[in-house]
Design a protein around this motif. Structure first.
Motif, mmCIF file in Angstrom:
data_model
loop_
_atom_site.group_PDB
_atom_site.id
_atom_site.type_symbol
_atom_site.label_atom_id
_atom_site.label_comp_id
_atom_site.label_asym_id
_atom_site.label_seq_id
_atom_site.Cartn_x
_atom_site.Cartn_y
_atom_site.Cartn_z
ATOM 1 N N HIS A 30 34.159 55.520 48.127
ATOM 2 C CA HIS A 30 32.685 55.147 48.123
ATOM 3 C C HIS A 30 31.730 56.510 47.758
ATOM 4 O O HIS A 30 30.901 56.125 47.743
ATOM 5 N N ARG A 31 32.397 57.526 47.847
ATOM 6 C CA ARG A 31 31.783 58.975 47.477
ATOM 7 C C ARG A 31 31.391 58.948 45.997
ATOM 8 O O ARG A 31 30.820 59.681 45.241
ATOM 9 N N LEU A 32 32.159 57.970 45.256
ATOM 10 C CA LEU A 32 32.152 58.017 43.835
ATOM 11 C C LEU A 32 31.426 56.772 43.161
ATOM 12 O O LEU A 32 31.133 55.675 43.767
ATOM 13 N N ARG A 116 33.360 43.892 45.961
ATOM 14 C CA ARG A 116 34.229 43.678 47.176
ATOM 15 C C ARG A 116 35.219 42.793 47.114
ATOM 16 O O ARG A 116 36.241 42.650 47.936
ATOM 17 N N LEU A 117 34.828 41.585 46.253
ATOM 18 C CA LEU A 117 36.167 40.684 46.311
ATOM 19 C C LEU A 117 37.286 41.095 45.667
ATOM 20 O O LEU A 117 38.486 40.885 45.980
ATOM 21 N N LEU A 118 37.195 42.129 44.695
ATOM 22 C CA LEU A 118 38.336 42.948 44.151
ATOM 23 C C LEU A 118 38.980 43.951 45.095
ATOM 24 O O LEU A 118 39.831 44.777 44.372
ATOM 25 N N ARG A 123 31.237 52.450 43.726
ATOM 26 C CA ARG A 123 30.060 51.464 43.330
ATOM 27 C C ARG A 123 29.709 51.843 41.809
ATOM 28 O O ARG A 123 29.772 52.716 41.423
ATOM 29 N N LEU A 124 29.562 50.412 41.055
ATOM 30 C CA LEU A 124 28.979 50.429 39.822
ATOM 31 C C LEU A 124 27.619 50.019 39.950
ATOM 32 O O LEU A 124 27.283 48.853 40.475
ATOM 33 N N LEU A 125 26.940 50.747 39.071
ATOM 34 C CA LEU A 125 25.416 50.218 39.002
ATOM 35 C C LEU A 125 24.940 50.405 37.566
ATOM 36 O O LEU A 125 25.394 51.252 36.713
#
Length: 297
Positions: A30-32, A116-118, A123-125
């Motif tokens: 989650h830090r990436l 989340r499903l995968l 985090r991708l934005l």
């Protein structure tokens, strides 16, 4: 500065190159954060954009496929319909992302739901949640619209811009501000690395961030107009469009003596694809480069 101790890392770019970097750094979880270019207008992405005026989903899907741990999940995301099927040419992952966008408040919500499903922690934005295209201005004052045409220009354009005043995804600005390290590239310089920097507030955030900004160069020269650019040329082109020098160090096998910031090479290619970075060597050299920046500070 060690990668494992960083509290926030932001990587910016297009699908194949950014996906490789994110895959290499997935241990950060989650830090990436990955900020993905959304101006692609070719292939399956182009087909979807032509009919639904949406952002480009292909690079986001590509990043997800490189972050999932299950090979079958990656195959499903990358599955392309063919033959006489009405969906021929379309990509399942793109269609899935577009569908989730339709039932979500905003594109970022759909991307987060699929992540989340995968079971993808990174985090991708999207660089912007507004559909936008890339425009190049040639030295003959001709405007060239779209990534496909730009990558096939015979000469380097004078400048690049977006078709509208693209609004930066708010979380992107927050993450750049909070990051200790920002990574740009690798990937097609004009059409993967540059587009996010053309979003006004993203460029300004990079110019003001306290994070170290590292540019990762390609292992081989591109076939397009950027293939003739030296490292120094690329840094000047970035500065021209952002309005300030933002790069603190470069990972490259094409060391440029005209560049005064730290450069580190000895990067190796993956054993399967000659233009794809070996992830172990990439991490080792990035760690070493960060050590040089710490010493210099």
């Amino acid at each position: 500065m060690q990668l494992s101790t960083l509290k926030r890392v932001t990587a910016i770019g297009g699908g194949h190159g950014l996906g490789r970097v994110l895959s290499s750094l997935r241990f950060l979880k989650h830090r990436l954060v990955g900020v993905v270019t959304t101006t692609d207008n070719g292939g399956a992405t182009g087909l979807l954009r032509q009919s639904h005026d949406c952002i480009a989903w292909g690079d986001i899907r590509n990043c997800l496929s490189q972050l999932v741990e299950q090979p079958l999940a990656a195959q499903v995301l990358n599955y392309r319909f063919s033959g006489d099927d009405p969906l021929a040419g379309h990509n399942f992952g793109n269609l899935l992302l577009h569908t989730l966008d339709q039932v979500s408040a905003r594109p970022s919500d759909g991307i987060h739901l699929l992540s989340r499903l995968l079971n993808v922690d990174t985090r991708l934005l999207p660089m912007s949640e507004c559909p936008t295209d890339l425009i190049a201005l040639t030295h003959d004052d001709i405007e060239c619209h779209g990534e496909i045409l730009i990558d096939n220009l015979p000469h380097l354009p004078r400048s690049l811009k977006l078709t509208n005043d693209a609004i930066a995804t708010p979380e992107v600005l927050q993450h750049i501000k909070k990051s200790e390290l920002v990574i740009l590239g690798p990937g097609s310089f004009l059409t993967s690395v540059l587009p996010p920097l053309l979003v006004p507030k993203i460029g300004a955030a990079l110019a003001s961030t306290k994070a170290r900004v590292v540019f990762i160069d390609n292992l081989v020269h591109e076939k397009g107009p950027a293939g003739t650019m030296s490292v120094g040329d690329k840094l000047k082109f970035i500065e021209q469009h952002v309005g300030a020098p933002i790069i603190d160090a470069v990972l490259t096998n094409f060391t440029d003596t005209s560049v005064s910031i730290p450069q580190l090479g000895e990067l190796k290619s993956d054993h399967d694809v000659h233009y794809r970075h070996d992830t172990h060597v990439l991490l080792t050299q990035l760690e070493q480069l960060l050590g040089q920046l710490k010493t210099a500070a």
